[in-house]
Motif scaffolding. Sequence first.
Motif, mmCIF file in Angstrom:
data_model
loop_
_atom_site.group_PDB
_atom_site.id
_atom_site.type_symbol
_atom_site.label_atom_id
_atom_site.label_comp_id
_atom_site.label_asym_id
_atom_site.label_seq_id
_atom_site.Cartn_x
_atom_site.Cartn_y
_atom_site.Cartn_z
ATOM 1 N N THR A 1 -69.604 -21.880 -10.302
ATOM 2 C CA THR A 1 -68.311 -22.548 -10.380
ATOM 3 C C THR A 1 -67.173 -21.590 -10.698
ATOM 4 O O THR A 1 -66.055 -21.830 -10.282
ATOM 5 N N VAL A 2 -67.416 -20.518 -11.428
ATOM 6 C CA VAL A 2 -66.341 -19.605 -11.787
ATOM 7 C C VAL A 2 -65.836 -18.869 -10.551
ATOM 8 O O VAL A 2 -64.648 -18.643 -10.399
ATOM 9 N N GLY A 3 -66.727 -18.518 -9.636
ATOM 10 C CA GLY A 3 -66.321 -17.822 -8.427
ATOM 11 C C GLY A 3 -65.483 -18.689 -7.521
ATOM 12 O O GLY A 3 -64.748 -18.201 -6.681
ATOM 13 N N ASN A 4 -65.574 -20.001 -7.702
ATOM 14 C CA ASN A 4 -64.839 -20.929 -6.867
ATOM 15 C C ASN A 4 -63.425 -21.158 -7.398
ATOM 16 O O ASN A 4 -62.655 -21.888 -6.791
ATOM 17 N N VAL A 5 -63.084 -20.572 -8.508
ATOM 18 C CA VAL A 5 -61.774 -20.785 -9.133
ATOM 19 C C VAL A 5 -60.637 -20.333 -8.220
ATOM 20 O O VAL A 5 -59.571 -20.944 -8.203
ATOM 21 N N VAL A 6 -60.867 -19.314 -7.444
ATOM 22 C CA VAL A 6 -59.804 -18.745 -6.613
ATOM 23 C C VAL A 6 -59.269 -19.787 -5.636
ATOM 24 O O VAL A 6 -58.068 -19.884 -5.417
ATOM 25 N N ASN A 7 -60.160 -20.585 -5.041
ATOM 26 C CA ASN A 7 -59.732 -21.563 -4.045
ATOM 27 C C ASN A 7 -59.691 -22.989 -4.580
ATOM 28 O O ASN A 7 -59.331 -23.904 -3.848
ATOM 29 N N ARG A 8 -60.069 -23.174 -5.822
ATOM 30 C CA ARG A 8 -60.119 -24.508 -6.406
ATOM 31 C C ARG A 8 -58.710 -25.018 -6.680
ATOM 32 O O ARG A 8 -57.806 -24.267 -7.034
ATOM 33 N N VAL A 9 -58.524 -26.320 -6.515
ATOM 34 C CA VAL A 9 -57.221 -26.942 -6.763
ATOM 35 C C VAL A 9 -57.208 -27.474 -8.198
ATOM 36 O O VAL A 9 -58.113 -28.196 -8.607
ATOM 37 N N PHE A 10 -56.188 -27.099 -8.938
ATOM 38 C CA PHE A 10 -56.039 -27.514 -10.332
ATOM 39 C C PHE A 10 -54.862 -28.459 -10.462
ATOM 40 O O PHE A 10 -53.888 -28.385 -9.707
ATOM 41 N N ASP A 11 -54.946 -29.330 -11.483
ATOM 42 C CA ASP A 11 -53.807 -30.144 -11.909
ATOM 43 C C ASP A 11 -53.375 -29.594 -13.253
ATOM 44 O O ASP A 11 -54.098 -29.692 -14.238
ATOM 45 N N SER A 12 -52.200 -29.007 -13.307
ATOM 46 C CA SER A 12 -51.709 -28.426 -14.544
ATOM 47 C C SER A 12 -50.646 -29.344 -15.125
ATOM 48 O O SER A 12 -49.649 -29.651 -14.474
ATOM 49 N N SER A 13 -50.882 -29.771 -16.339
ATOM 50 C CA SER A 13 -49.880 -30.604 -17.020
ATOM 51 C C SER A 13 -48.964 -29.688 -17.800
ATOM 52 O O SER A 13 -49.232 -29.305 -18.934
ATOM 53 N N GLY A 14 -47.900 -29.323 -17.166
ATOM 54 C CA GLY A 14 -46.944 -28.417 -17.788
ATOM 55 C C GLY A 14 -45.995 -29.168 -18.700
ATOM 56 O O GLY A 14 -46.097 -30.380 -18.896
ATOM 57 N N PRO A 15 -45.017 -28.464 -19.255
ATOM 58 C CA PRO A 15 -44.073 -29.088 -20.192
ATOM 59 C C PRO A 15 -43.176 -30.134 -19.530
ATOM 60 O O PRO A 15 -42.808 -31.113 -20.161
ATOM 61 N N GLU A 16 -42.830 -29.951 -18.276
ATOM 62 C CA GLU A 16 -41.913 -30.895 -17.640
ATOM 63 C C GLU A 16 -42.630 -31.856 -16.700
ATOM 64 O O GLU A 16 -42.345 -33.041 -16.699
#
Length: 186
Positions: free
Chosen positions: A19-34
């Motif tokens: 799973t770590v190697g897949n991080v490059v192409n993985r889609v993340f949802d980042s809950s930023g400040p705004e």
Amino acid sequence: MRSSKSRSRNKPGRNRSNTVGNVVNRVFDSSGPESKVRGTPQQIIEKYNQLARDAQLANDRVAAENFQQHAEHYLRLLGAAQKEQDARREQQERENRDRQAERDRERQEQAERDRERQEREGQAQQDDGPEGDQPKVVEAGGGDPGLVETPENQVPEKPKRARKPRRKPEPSQKADEASPPSKAAE
């Protein structure tokens, strides 16, 4: 009463190290400040850097620093994943080189065994002499005056068949066949 083992929803025996190697192409949802930022780590880094520039232009140093910290988090995540991919790639290349070297060694050993076998066979033929245990063969009609040719030894010659000459159809015959009958012929 619940079991002490936690139930996994993953397939049994599934290796999670990939799973770590897949991080490059993985889609993340980042809950930023705004707001939420969605995308691959590279896209999220670019978005947070853009938000940090915008905050800096608006003279909001706190928001700019916050966005830069979010970008740095994904930058570190991406860097670790790329290092792991590079290490895995180097390991695979090393294994491939080792396998190729082993195949080359086996081919070389097989060629050496073949060469030794051929040398042994050649040595055995030399030990038997040029004639070996084989009787001397004399061809019939070879010019040896001591041999008599018998009818069984003679190969009858096949009479050659005369070829028929090829005939090319005359063009006038083709023209007569192709054209309708003329009134003069009636």
